[in-house]
Motif scaffolding. Structure first.
Motif, PDB file in Angstrom:
ATOM      1  N   GLY A 240      90.190 -50.852  27.782  1.00  0.00           N
ATOM      2  CA  GLY A 240      89.758 -49.471  27.866  1.00  0.00           C
ATOM      3  C   GLY A 240      89.761 -48.725  26.554  1.00  0.00           C
ATOM      4  O   GLY A 240      89.385 -47.546  26.506  1.00  0.00           O
ATOM      5  N   ALA A 241      90.188 -49.380  25.483  1.00  0.00           N
ATOM      6  CA  ALA A 241      90.221 -48.732  24.175  1.00  0.00           C
ATOM      7  C   ALA A 241      88.862 -48.854  23.502  1.00  0.00           C
ATOM      8  O   ALA A 241      88.239 -49.916  23.503  1.00  0.00           O
ATOM      9  N   ALA A 242      88.372 -47.766  22.916  1.00  0.00           N
ATOM     10  CA  ALA A 242      87.069 -47.771  22.246  1.00  0.00           C
ATOM     11  C   ALA A 242      87.188 -48.473  20.905  1.00  0.00           C
ATOM     12  O   ALA A 242      88.141 -48.257  20.153  1.00  0.00           O
ATOM     13  N   ARG A 243      86.223 -49.329  20.612  1.00  0.00           N
ATOM     14  CA  ARG A 243      86.247 -50.067  19.350  1.00  0.00           C
ATOM     15  C   ARG A 243      84.828 -50.359  18.886  1.00  0.00           C
ATOM     16  O   ARG A 243      83.872 -50.326  19.646  1.00  0.00           O
ATOM     17  N   ILE A 244      84.688 -50.660  17.594  1.00  0.00           N
ATOM     18  CA  ILE A 244      83.396 -51.001  16.991  1.00  0.00           C
ATOM     19  C   ILE A 244      83.151 -52.496  17.060  1.00  0.00           C
ATOM     20  O   ILE A 244      82.080 -52.952  17.440  1.00  0.00           O
ATOM     21  N   GLN A 245      84.152 -53.273  16.673  1.00  0.00           N
ATOM     22  CA  GLN A 245      83.974 -54.715  16.527  1.00  0.00           C
ATOM     23  C   GLN A 245      83.939 -55.403  17.892  1.00  0.00           C
ATOM     24  O   GLN A 245      84.856 -55.241  18.687  1.00  0.00           O
ATOM     25  N   MET A 246      82.869 -56.132  18.132  1.00  0.00           N
ATOM     26  CA  MET A 246      82.792 -56.909  19.365  1.00  0.00           C
ATOM     27  C   MET A 246      83.495 -58.246  19.153  1.00  0.00           C
ATOM     28  O   MET A 246      83.673 -58.681  18.003  1.00  0.00           O
ATOM     29  N   PRO A 247      83.944 -58.913  20.220  1.00  0.00           N
ATOM     30  CA  PRO A 247      84.609 -60.212  20.057  1.00  0.00           C
ATOM     31  C   PRO A 247      83.726 -61.171  19.250  1.00  0.00           C
ATOM     32  O   PRO A 247      82.515 -61.238  19.451  1.00  0.00           O
ATOM     33  N   VAL A 248      84.343 -61.906  18.338  1.00  0.00           N
ATOM     34  CA  VAL A 248      83.588 -62.766  17.437  1.00  0.00           C
ATOM     35  C   VAL A 248      82.810 -63.829  18.200  1.00  0.00           C
ATOM     36  O   VAL A 248      81.671 -64.159  17.851  1.00  0.00           O
TER      37      VAL A 248
END
Length: 424
Positions: A89-97
């Protein structure tokens, strides 16, 4: 033994924060490694927009362009990424590699299989078949990089047999505190291969599949607009969290990496849309992200030296993200606005010069038009600005004042920018 790439994946983040350490490895000496003057990948390497690619993308871009033709790699820039909520649920930029790599394979028409070759001798055995390998190794051990001997971080490159030696092709382009990394090719002796491919390495067989995915640009832009419309809550949560935690250890490094990745993605998106009517506007957004990336480096350096966190960096990050949302939505709208702008430009140019529309449309350059001179151009621009209620920027590109199409591009860009500001 080979396994599909989704089965196993290393802990790897392109451009990730790195930690300097000392090494007991003896530095490689010439002629163990040396620059390759000529090699089969030279033309492909020089055709990449390497300055807009991250460390994961550079090598797959190289394989894709070599297999499918120049410019194939630009499809990696089709998506305009915004903050998203992760599994927690945390907002982030990096998608899983792993997801990022799978997306690259799909867009570029490639397939990848993990190869069980975790050291130099095993890799050399695999290369005996002649097929190049995609390698992820420790940049600390790669003598052609400025990171060599300074910092440990994962880095990708291509390696293949080259006579009695081995050819390494690395398309990475970045500036570091230890000097620049630039695309190039180097030959390695067997001893050098064994030394640089050591420790925690990953090797893959990346090769063409059915061909690059054909992209319907209108649909892609529409999908980007859908993402942009839904991105505001996650974007606000993401930037608010950064404001609250900026003083915590390591957070500024995450911010720098996020901005660096977004800057590269925006630059690649601009390259993918180079022939779009709004290309100049998209390029301007990429330049704004590059400036923010530079700003983030300065903020990070000052904080590491004991300086206070600078919330202005997060404010600027939030502003650029919201402006990008507005532009992404606008790019998906029908081109009626652009058509209307072009009609006004053409009508006022004809009126200023007293010419028929057919004459103006048939002329290659403005200077070739009967009665045209710099004063008439200024008069026409004044009339167009009044009709459109839009002023051109002060830093006009000379190339866009050569012909009618260029003049239309200038006013389209100005109109789009004015609309983005008003809706922001």
């Amino acid at each position: 033994m080979r396994r599909h790439i989704t089965d196993v994946w290393p802990v790897y983040v392109p451009g990730a924060r790195c930690e300097a350490r000392t090494s007991k490895e003896k530095p490689l000496q010439a002629p163990d490694w040396q620059a390759a003057a000529r090699h089969p990948w030279d033309t492909t390497l020089s055709g990449l927009r390497a300055d807009a690619l991250d460390c994961l993308q550079t090598t797959v871009a190289l394989v894709a362009d070599h297999a499918h033709g120049p410019g194939t790699h630009l499809a990696l820039g089709c998506r305009w990424r915004f903050p998203e909520a992760d599994a927690n649920g945390a907002a982030r930029i990096q998608m899983p590699v792993q997801d990022r790599f799978a997306e690259a394979m799909r867009l570029l028409g490639l397939r990848a299989e993990r190869i069980e070759a975790s050291d130099g001798p095993a890799v050399r055995d695999q290369l005996a078949g002649g097929q190049p390998l995609y390698v992820i190794a420790d940049a600390f051990l790669l003598p052609w990089l400025p990171y060599a001997g300074h910092a440990h971080m994962s880095h990708s490159f291509l390696i293949e047999p080259f006579g009695e030696r081995f050819l390494v092709v690395d398309a990475y382009h970045n500036d570091t505190q230890w000097g620049p990394a630039r695309p190039g090719a180097w030959t390695l002796s067997p001893t050098a291969v064994d030394q640089v491919i050591a420790g925690d390495v990953t090797t893959m067989d990346v090769r063409p599949a059915t061909g690059p995915l054909w992209l319907d640009r209108s649909k892609v832009l529409a999908d980007n607009a859908t993402l942009a419309r839904a991105a505001k809550p996650a974007t606000d949560a993401y930037t608010e969290r950064l404001r609250e935690r900026l003083a915590e250890p390591g957070v500024i490094d995450d911010v720098v990496l996020d901005i660096w990745l977004l800057s590269r993605e925006r630059s690649l998106h601009a390259a993918w849309l180079a022939d779009h009517p709004a290309a100049r506007q998209v390029s301007a957004r990429a330049e704004a992200w590059q400036r923010l990336s530079t700003q983030s480096y300065l903020v990070a350096r000052r904080m590491r030296r004991g300086g206070r966190p600078n919330p202005v960096l997060i404010d600027d990050l939030a502003r650029l993200l919201h402006e990008d949302m507005a532009l992404a939505i606008e790019l998906a709208e029908p081109s009626t606005v652009d058509d209307a702008v072009d009609a006004v430009v053409l009508a006022e140019l004809c009126a200023t010069l007293g010419l028929d529309e057919a004459v103006v449309r048939a002329t290659d350059t403005l200077r070739s038009l009967p009665g045209f001179d710099s004063f008439r151009l200024v008069d026409a621009i004044d009339r167009i600005e009044q009709r459109l209620d839009t002023a051109l920027p002060d830093d006009l590109a000379v190339d866009d004042l050569r012909d009618v199409a260029g003049l239309c591009r200038l006013f389209r860009s100005a109109k789009h920018q004015a609309k983005a500001v008003s809706t922001g």
